[in-house]
Design a protein around this motif. Sequence first.
Motif, PDB file in Angstrom:
ATOM      1  N   HIS A 126     -15.768  48.096  -8.514  1.00 35.83           N
ATOM      2  CA  HIS A 126     -15.784  47.656  -7.401  1.00 35.83           C
ATOM      3  C   HIS A 126     -14.607  47.416  -7.126  1.00 35.83           C
ATOM      4  O   HIS A 126     -14.273  46.914  -5.792  1.00 35.83           O
ATOM      5  CB  HIS A 126     -16.130  46.280  -8.697  1.00 35.83           C
ATOM      6  CG  HIS A 126     -16.401  45.236  -7.899  1.00 35.83           C
ATOM      7  ND1 HIS A 126     -15.893  44.663  -7.330  1.00 35.83           N
ATOM      8  CD2 HIS A 126     -18.007  44.854  -7.274  1.00 35.83           C
ATOM      9  CE1 HIS A 126     -16.257  43.499  -6.588  1.00 35.83           C
ATOM     10  NE2 HIS A 126     -17.161  43.649  -6.058  1.00 35.83           N
ATOM     11  N   PRO A 576     -27.672  36.903  -4.959  1.00 31.88           N
ATOM     12  CA  PRO A 576     -26.821  37.015  -5.646  1.00 31.88           C
ATOM     13  C   PRO A 576     -26.634  36.457  -6.909  1.00 31.88           C
ATOM     14  O   PRO A 576     -25.063  36.696  -7.051  1.00 31.88           O
ATOM     15  CB  PRO A 576     -26.161  35.379  -4.296  1.00 31.88           C
ATOM     16  CG  PRO A 576     -27.385  35.199  -4.056  1.00 31.88           C
ATOM     17  CD  PRO A 576     -28.570  36.025  -3.493  1.00 31.88           C
ATOM     18  N   LEU A 577     -27.647  35.189  -7.258  1.00 30.20           N
ATOM     19  CA  LEU A 577     -27.188  35.281  -8.169  1.00 30.20           C
ATOM     20  C   LEU A 577     -26.500  36.268 -10.021  1.00 30.20           C
ATOM     21  O   LEU A 577     -26.906  36.203 -10.738  1.00 30.20           O
ATOM     22  CB  LEU A 577     -28.689  33.987  -9.324  1.00 30.20           C
ATOM     23  CG  LEU A 577     -28.443  33.464  -8.084  1.00 30.20           C
ATOM     24  CD1 LEU A 577     -29.382  32.202  -8.170  1.00 30.20           C
ATOM     25  CD2 LEU A 577     -27.431  31.743  -8.476  1.00 30.20           C
ATOM     26  N   LYS A 579     -26.939  39.297  -8.696  1.00 31.31           N
ATOM     27  CA  LYS A 579     -24.905  40.089  -8.374  1.00 31.31           C
ATOM     28  C   LYS A 579     -24.322  39.259  -9.852  1.00 31.31           C
ATOM     29  O   LYS A 579     -23.639  40.473 -10.274  1.00 31.31           O
ATOM     30  CB  LYS A 579     -25.173  39.855  -6.835  1.00 31.31           C
ATOM     31  CG  LYS A 579     -24.183  41.383  -6.861  1.00 31.31           C
ATOM     32  CD  LYS A 579     -23.841  41.337  -5.565  1.00 31.31           C
ATOM     33  CE  LYS A 579     -22.937  42.348  -4.593  1.00 31.31           C
ATOM     34  NZ  LYS A 579     -22.166  42.574  -3.274  1.00 31.31           N
ATOM     35  N   GLU A 580     -24.501  38.059  -9.405  1.00 24.63           N
ATOM     36  CA  GLU A 580     -22.828  37.449 -10.441  1.00 24.63           C
ATOM     37  C   GLU A 580     -23.219  37.672 -11.700  1.00 24.63           C
ATOM     38  O   GLU A 580     -22.812  37.889 -12.661  1.00 24.63           O
ATOM     39  CB  GLU A 580     -22.951  36.614  -9.458  1.00 24.63           C
ATOM     40  CG  GLU A 580     -21.837  35.359 -10.417  1.00 24.63           C
ATOM     41  CD  GLU A 580     -21.719  33.881  -9.993  1.00 24.63           C
ATOM     42  OE1 GLU A 580     -20.987  33.562 -10.297  1.00 24.63           O
ATOM     43  OE2 GLU A 580     -22.265  33.114  -9.000  1.00 24.63           O
ATOM     44  N   LYS A 583     -22.110  41.003 -12.522  1.00 24.16           N
ATOM     45  CA  LYS A 583     -20.655  41.237 -12.580  1.00 24.16           C
ATOM     46  C   LYS A 583     -19.770  40.526 -14.161  1.00 24.16           C
ATOM     47  O   LYS A 583     -19.363  40.649 -14.619  1.00 24.16           O
ATOM     48  CB  LYS A 583     -20.037  40.320 -11.075  1.00 24.16           C
ATOM     49  CG  LYS A 583     -18.493  40.836 -10.676  1.00 24.16           C
ATOM     50  CD  LYS A 583     -17.965  40.154  -9.996  1.00 24.16           C
ATOM     51  CE  LYS A 583     -17.019  40.248  -9.106  1.00 24.16           C
ATOM     52  NZ  LYS A 583     -16.698  39.639  -8.294  1.00 24.16           N
ATOM     53  N   THR A 584     -20.797  38.972 -14.204  1.00 21.87           N
ATOM     54  CA  THR A 584     -20.418  38.421 -14.399  1.00 21.87           C
ATOM     55  C   THR A 584     -19.993  39.205 -16.449  1.00 21.87           C
ATOM     56  O   THR A 584     -19.444  39.370 -17.630  1.00 21.87           O
ATOM     57  CB  THR A 584     -20.966  37.109 -15.432  1.00 21.87           C
ATOM     58  OG1 THR A 584     -20.892  36.734 -14.642  1.00 21.87           O
ATOM     59  CG2 THR A 584     -20.714  36.558 -16.640  1.00 21.87           C
ATOM     60  N   ARG A 587     -17.874  42.111 -16.713  1.00 23.49           N
ATOM     61  CA  ARG A 587     -16.448  41.669 -17.546  1.00 23.49           C
ATOM     62  C   ARG A 587     -16.427  41.573 -18.927  1.00 23.49           C
ATOM     63  O   ARG A 587     -15.779  41.316 -19.556  1.00 23.49           O
ATOM     64  CB  ARG A 587     -16.163  40.667 -16.380  1.00 23.49           C
ATOM     65  CG  ARG A 587     -14.702  39.434 -16.514  1.00 23.49           C
ATOM     66  CD  ARG A 587     -13.652  40.510 -16.471  1.00 23.49           C
ATOM     67  NE  ARG A 587     -12.484  40.420 -16.361  1.00 23.49           N
ATOM     68  CZ  ARG A 587     -11.092  41.019 -16.137  1.00 23.49           C
ATOM     69  NH1 ARG A 587     -11.483  41.921 -16.963  1.00 23.49           N
ATOM     70  NH2 ARG A 587     -10.134  40.446 -17.042  1.00 23.49           N
ATOM     71  N   ARG A 631     -20.137  30.319 -17.760  1.00 21.74           N
ATOM     72  CA  ARG A 631     -21.353  30.892 -16.951  1.00 21.74           C
ATOM     73  C   ARG A 631     -22.727  31.437 -16.838  1.00 21.74           C
ATOM     74  O   ARG A 631     -23.345  31.457 -15.751  1.00 21.74           O
ATOM     75  CB  ARG A 631     -19.912  31.805 -15.957  1.00 21.74           C
ATOM     76  CG  ARG A 631     -20.621  32.160 -14.653  1.00 21.74           C
ATOM     77  CD  ARG A 631     -21.011  30.360 -13.565  1.00 21.74           C
ATOM     78  NE  ARG A 631     -21.471  30.882 -12.591  1.00 21.74           N
ATOM     79  CZ  ARG A 631     -21.959  30.050 -11.883  1.00 21.74           C
ATOM     80  NH1 ARG A 631     -22.790  28.436 -12.406  1.00 21.74           N
ATOM     81  NH2 ARG A 631     -22.759  30.600  -9.879  1.00 21.74           N
ATOM     82  N   TRP A 632     -22.362  32.436 -18.030  1.00 23.57           N
ATOM     83  CA  TRP A 632     -23.436  33.667 -17.656  1.00 23.57           C
ATOM     84  C   TRP A 632     -25.038  32.592 -18.595  1.00 23.57           C
ATOM     85  O   TRP A 632     -25.946  32.859 -17.502  1.00 23.57           O
ATOM     86  CB  TRP A 632     -23.636  34.591 -19.053  1.00 23.57           C
ATOM     87  CG  TRP A 632     -24.579  35.558 -19.212  1.00 23.57           C
ATOM     88  CD1 TRP A 632     -24.770  36.805 -19.380  1.00 23.57           C
ATOM     89  CD2 TRP A 632     -25.030  35.046 -20.188  1.00 23.57           C
ATOM     90  NE1 TRP A 632     -25.797  36.965 -19.026  1.00 23.57           N
ATOM     91  CE2 TRP A 632     -26.413  36.438 -20.030  1.00 23.57           C
ATOM     92  CE3 TRP A 632     -25.997  34.205 -21.242  1.00 23.57           C
ATOM     93  CZ2 TRP A 632     -27.566  36.626 -20.819  1.00 23.57           C
ATOM     94  CZ3 TRP A 632     -27.944  34.261 -21.695  1.00 23.57           C
ATOM     95  CH2 TRP A 632     -28.181  36.192 -22.061  1.00 23.57           C
ATOM     96  N   LEU A 635     -25.662  30.741 -14.890  1.00 27.00           N
ATOM     97  CA  LEU A 635     -26.694  31.558 -14.223  1.00 27.00           C
ATOM     98  C   LEU A 635     -27.995  32.081 -14.568  1.00 27.00           C
ATOM     99  O   LEU A 635     -28.792  31.822 -13.995  1.00 27.00           O
ATOM    100  CB  LEU A 635     -25.522  32.737 -14.003  1.00 27.00           C
ATOM    101  CG  LEU A 635     -24.746  32.693 -12.938  1.00 27.00           C
ATOM    102  CD1 LEU A 635     -23.454  33.667 -13.620  1.00 27.00           C
ATOM    103  CD2 LEU A 635     -25.457  32.313 -11.346  1.00 27.00           C
TER     104      LEU A 635
END
Length: 644
Positions: A126, A576-577, A579-580, A583-584, A587, A631-632, A635
């Motif tokens: 990425h 988009p949710l 996708k985030e 990504k979360t 990480r 955040r996870w 979301l």
Amino acid sequence: MITLRDVTLRRGAKVLLDRVSLTINPGEKVGLVGRNGAGKSTLFGLFNGSVHEDGGDFSRPAHWQLAQVAQNMPETDQPATEFVLAGDERLMATRERLADAEAALHADPDDADAGMAIAQAHADLHDAGEHDAVPRAQALILGLGFKTDEVQRPVNSFSGGWRMRLQLARALMSPSDLLLLDEPTNHLDLDALVWLESWLQRYPGTLIVISHDREFLDAVTQVTVHIDQQKLTRYGGNYSAFELLRAEQLELQQSAFSRQQDKIAHLQKFIDRFKAKATKARQAQSRVKALERMERIAPVLAEADFSFEFKEPPNLPNPMLAISDASFGYAASPEPKVILRQVSRSVLAGQRIGILGANGQGKSTLVKTIAHDIPLLSGTVTEGKGLAIGYFAQQELDVLHVDSNPLEHMIRLARDSGPPAREQELRNFLGSFNFSGDMVAQPVGTMSGGEKARLVLAMMVWQRPNLLLLDEPTNHLDLATREALSVALNEFEGTVMLVSHDRALLRAVCDEFWLVGRGEVRPFDGDLDDYQAYLLDESRRLRDEARAATAAAAPPPPPQPEPARQRQQAAAQLRPLRKELEKTESRMVVLEGEKQALEKRLSQSLPPAELAESGRRLKALGEELHSLEERWLALSGEIEQAGG
């Protein structure tokens, strides 16, 4: 920054640079100029590490990534897109790490290290721009003049010039802090050249470019480094600014200036004459401006150690040519390949015609047919009585023999085409084109591109033509020789038809333009600035046509009932949710792996400083993981509420 302190560079026993110093700052765009043989390419070798200084100190930041165009002709069956993508070595290495980790996990599904390596590789991909790598590579390919249906063709299916364009695209694809370009415009036509200028103007790193195209240098550089008499001189400004500054310096050197007066007067004579002839047409006014530039930099032109002139033609038929309902192309089997149709044009005595058009549209085909290199397919080309054509082929070796030397070429030419001459007269003539001493006996196959081009010019001059057909005559000429050609063409009494991507030469020489494209030849009512605007419009038109054709070929989407449309809208909102969230998660996997490794390390006996640093890092990891977990959860709740 790049620094040279008292650097000496040699090529064999010859000293090219003697105790020179130079600084190039990060982000500067630098034009490197000087006569052929002055040491420009050797200095490039110092910048890229293939050559080392013979004295003094050279330094370049160790962390800088370097990109340059490979000079070898690529031989591969790789698709063009894949070949260009491979220029991004970081992306390729990360893809390879991902493949290795996936293979390890496939071999042992319980391998936790492999799972962590996969997560890390995805994160690195990425960061390396994997998501848009293919569109970026194809944008470079299309920008350099390829068609949309060619981006997946094998590299080996292209001709040499197009393969070198792919080498250029591959270099531009590589992320770099320093970009070195040695004559990047040699294989480009004018539309690809304009695109490259725009790309380089946006390039954020340090650029050093060698080029003999003055308008290209003016467009992309803000600093000029001049190599002359084993010294480097740095000038603030592009090539035109350098010319003016250097002209002022030379004027101050009275001894040199006095020797130049005769040549300056000679230049002034033809400048005045052609300015007086110019009409109000935009093309002619553009030429007046080019001649005024020559007037300002007369001392620089006069300093050049090479100049020549075309002999006065014995006669000037008018019209030179009358082309009527002609088709130009190639007599292929079973059907001839027609490139230009129904061409009807006249070429008059004294005309100076610039032939414009993209590569592959038929410019060289038109010139080759007029030069009797290939046959006319249909229609007529009527030549005026006494027409004598001087033809400069785009590939000089088309008219040169690799095993023969310049003197043998001239002896053969004088014998077969005239005018006849003694050997000493031919040696003196070659000397006026800088072929002196042993060079007259040097085989053409061992000569540089610039030397071959000079020999072709010499052979043309000897034949006293009244019509010059010039197909990319400047490809291998240095700036001083290009200026000499410009002066000689302006003094020439006959007719000139010029194909060139050198805009400075086109502006200085041509009073009118023909546009070759879409199967026809028509007058172009405008100057080169208008032509660049036309190219941009044409590029937009072709893109719009391609989009329209793609849309027309695609089946229309079936009508959807209202619930399906609602589901589609919900999916668009969720994308988009999701996708985030992915990504979360990725990480978090990476951080968990690092946290476990740190905890294992802290269980060992460590020096106090390392123990403290590891403890600080473990605390930072814990805080970031806590933030990511929150955040996870947020979301996941949003996705669940949206029905996902």
